[in-house]
Write a protein that holds these residues in place. Structure first.
Motif, short mmCIF file in Angstrom:
data_model
loop_
_atom_site.label_atom_id
_atom_site.label_comp_id
_atom_site.label_asym_id
_atom_site.label_seq_id
_atom_site.Cartn_x
_atom_site.Cartn_y
_atom_site.Cartn_z
N TYR A 23 0.63 -1.40 0.30
CA TYR A 23 -0.25 -0.10 0.06
C TYR A 23 0.63 1.73 0.08
O TYR A 23 1.78 1.31 0.95
N PRO A 24 0.76 1.96 -0.77
CA PRO A 24 -0.52 2.39 -2.35
C PRO A 24 -0.25 1.47 -3.13
O PRO A 24 1.15 1.28 -2.92
N VAL A 25 -0.65 0.36 -3.01
CA VAL A 25 -0.43 -0.93 -4.44
C VAL A 25 0.00 0.53 -5.90
O VAL A 25 -1.12 1.10 -6.42
N ARG A 26 0.78 0.53 -6.76
CA ARG A 26 1.24 1.07 -7.76
C ARG A 26 0.73 -0.33 -9.18
O ARG A 26 0.80 -1.17 -8.50
N GLN A 27 0.41 0.56 -10.09
CA GLN A 27 -0.19 -0.88 -11.11
C GLN A 27 1.27 -1.78 -12.40
O GLN A 27 2.32 -0.18 -11.68
N GLY A 63 -3.60 5.96 8.44
CA GLY A 63 -4.51 6.04 6.86
C GLY A 63 -3.47 5.12 6.77
O GLY A 63 -4.80 4.76 5.59
N MET A 64 -2.91 3.80 7.33
CA MET A 64 -2.70 3.08 6.50
C MET A 64 -3.48 1.24 6.67
O MET A 64 -3.34 1.56 7.74
N PRO A 65 -3.55 1.11 5.98
CA PRO A 65 -4.63 -0.20 6.07
C PRO A 65 -3.64 -1.69 6.73
O PRO A 65 -2.52 -2.07 6.57
N ILE A 66 -4.10 -1.92 8.06
CA ILE A 66 -3.36 -3.43 8.94
C ILE A 66 -4.80 -3.84 8.70
O ILE A 66 -5.93 -3.64 8.90
N PRO A 67 -3.81 -5.68 9.33
CA PRO A 67 -5.11 -6.13 8.81
C PRO A 67 -5.25 -6.45 10.39
O PRO A 67 -4.99 -6.45 11.78
N ASP A 68 -6.85 -7.04 11.48
CA ASP A 68 -6.96 -7.54 12.55
C ASP A 68 -6.31 -8.90 13.08
O ASP A 68 -5.92 -9.33 12.26
N HIS A 69 -5.60 -9.13 14.00
CA HIS A 69 -4.73 -10.35 13.95
C HIS A 69 -5.55 -11.91 13.99
O HIS A 69 -5.01 -12.98 13.85
N ILE A 70 -7.15 -11.55 14.40
CA ILE A 70 -8.15 -12.51 14.00
C ILE A 70 -7.47 -13.26 12.21
O ILE A 70 -7.95 -14.73 12.53
N ALA A 104 10.64 -4.07 3.47
CA ALA A 104 10.57 -2.81 3.90
C ALA A 104 8.98 -2.18 3.47
O ALA A 104 8.18 -2.61 3.01
N LEU A 105 8.80 -1.67 5.51
CA LEU A 105 7.35 -1.31 5.24
C LEU A 105 7.32 0.09 6.18
O LEU A 105 7.91 0.72 6.22
N LEU A 106 5.63 0.77 5.74
CA LEU A 106 5.38 1.84 5.84
C LEU A 106 5.38 2.44 7.21
O LEU A 106 5.03 3.02 7.95
N SER A 107 4.14 1.16 7.54
CA SER A 107 3.22 1.33 8.66
C SER A 107 4.22 0.58 9.50
O SER A 107 4.58 -0.52 9.87
N ASP A 108 4.44 1.24 11.50
CA ASP A 108 4.38 1.06 12.50
C ASP A 108 3.91 -0.71 12.79
O ASP A 108 4.61 -0.89 13.13
#
Length: 263
Positions: A23-27, A63-70, A104-108
């Motif tokens: 994220y953000p996904v590039r074409q 504002g970065m999407p992350i999943p719930d641990h479930i 390499a990630l943008l979100s903490d």
């Protein structure tokens, strides 16, 4: 690496890993192509409200999407998620140079999740800040191999193992060559000293001043300055062993040193 999971729950986990890490996904990216394939199989896109709900996505403080641990409670789903994240934002350095696996990630929060998931498999990743990225990395070759197995990257693992075997063989050969070179240098240095001592005695007192056993080996060493001690001993009459030759040459060096001190 691109074989997709068969179970729906693992497809969800892999899609979440791909989407959130890219994220953000590039074409045109590999991640975008895989997201399209998984979206088609699952019947929704991750960038829709339906997708966010199915993938248990929420936004972090940036504002970065992350999943719930479930979403990643099952062991197989943890593997699928890490695999997706790696395909989206990871790299494996050519092991011919060094071993280095990283994502390499943008979100903490996503970084913390990836670290937790990798640690769940008894692998200890490290992190470093690089510009705007949080880099999760592993450098120990066996841990990288374990990660590749977890992600189903069997072809990459085989390539890495082949290169590792070749590197180990080269290292063993180099160590042996270095050892043999060092031993050869010691042998050459010792021979040079022996010849120098014998020539010194010849100039000062004459070789005839030596006992017969030492005279014989002194003359032979002058004639054969490069010959190994074992071979020198075989030329004597009667022949003697390497230790015997070494003992006689050491006595000659002691005599030469004694002459030097008295000069």
């Amino acid at each position: 690496m691109k074989n997709l999971p068969q179970s729906r729950h693992c497809r969800l986990a892999m899609l979440a890993g791909l989407y959130t890490a890219a994220y953000p996904v590039r074409q045109g990216d590999t991640a975008e192509e895989l997201i399209e394939k998984l979206s088609e199989l699952l019947g929704f896109r991750p960038d829709t409200e339906e997708g966010h709900k199915a993938l248990k996505l929420k936004d972090d403080e940036h504002g970065m999407p992350i999943p719930d641990h479930i979403l990643v409670e099952r062991s197989c789903c943890k593997q699928a998620f890490v695999r997706g994240a790696f395909l989206a934002a990871g790299s494996l350095t050519n092991p011919e140079k060094e071993y280095h696996f990283e994502i390499a990630l943008l979100s903490d929060e996503l970084t913390a999740l990836i670290i937790k998931l990798i640690k769940d498999f008894d692998i200890e990743p490290k992190t470093v800040e690089r510009k705007k990225y949080h880099v999760v990395y592993v450098k120990e070759s066996q841990e990288i191999a374990d990660l590749l197995i977890l992600m189903g990257a069997h072809a990459s693992l085989l390539d890495m193992e082949n290169i590792r075997i070749i590197k180990d063989m080269k290292n063993r050969v180099n160590r042996r060559v270095n050892c043999e070179t060092a031993n050869l240098n010691k042998t050459v240095s010792a021979a040079v000293r022996q010849v120098s001592d014998i020539e010194f005695i010849e100039r000062t007192r004459g070789l005839k001043s030596l006992p017969d056993s030492l005279y014989e080996i002194a003359v032979l060493r002058l004639e054969q300055p490069d010959m190994a001690l074992k071979d020198l001993g075989e030329l004597l009459n009667p022949p003697i062993g390497k230790s015997g030759v070494n003992h006689r040459l050491r006595k000659i060096s002691e005599i030469a040193e004694d002459i030097r001190h008295k000069s």
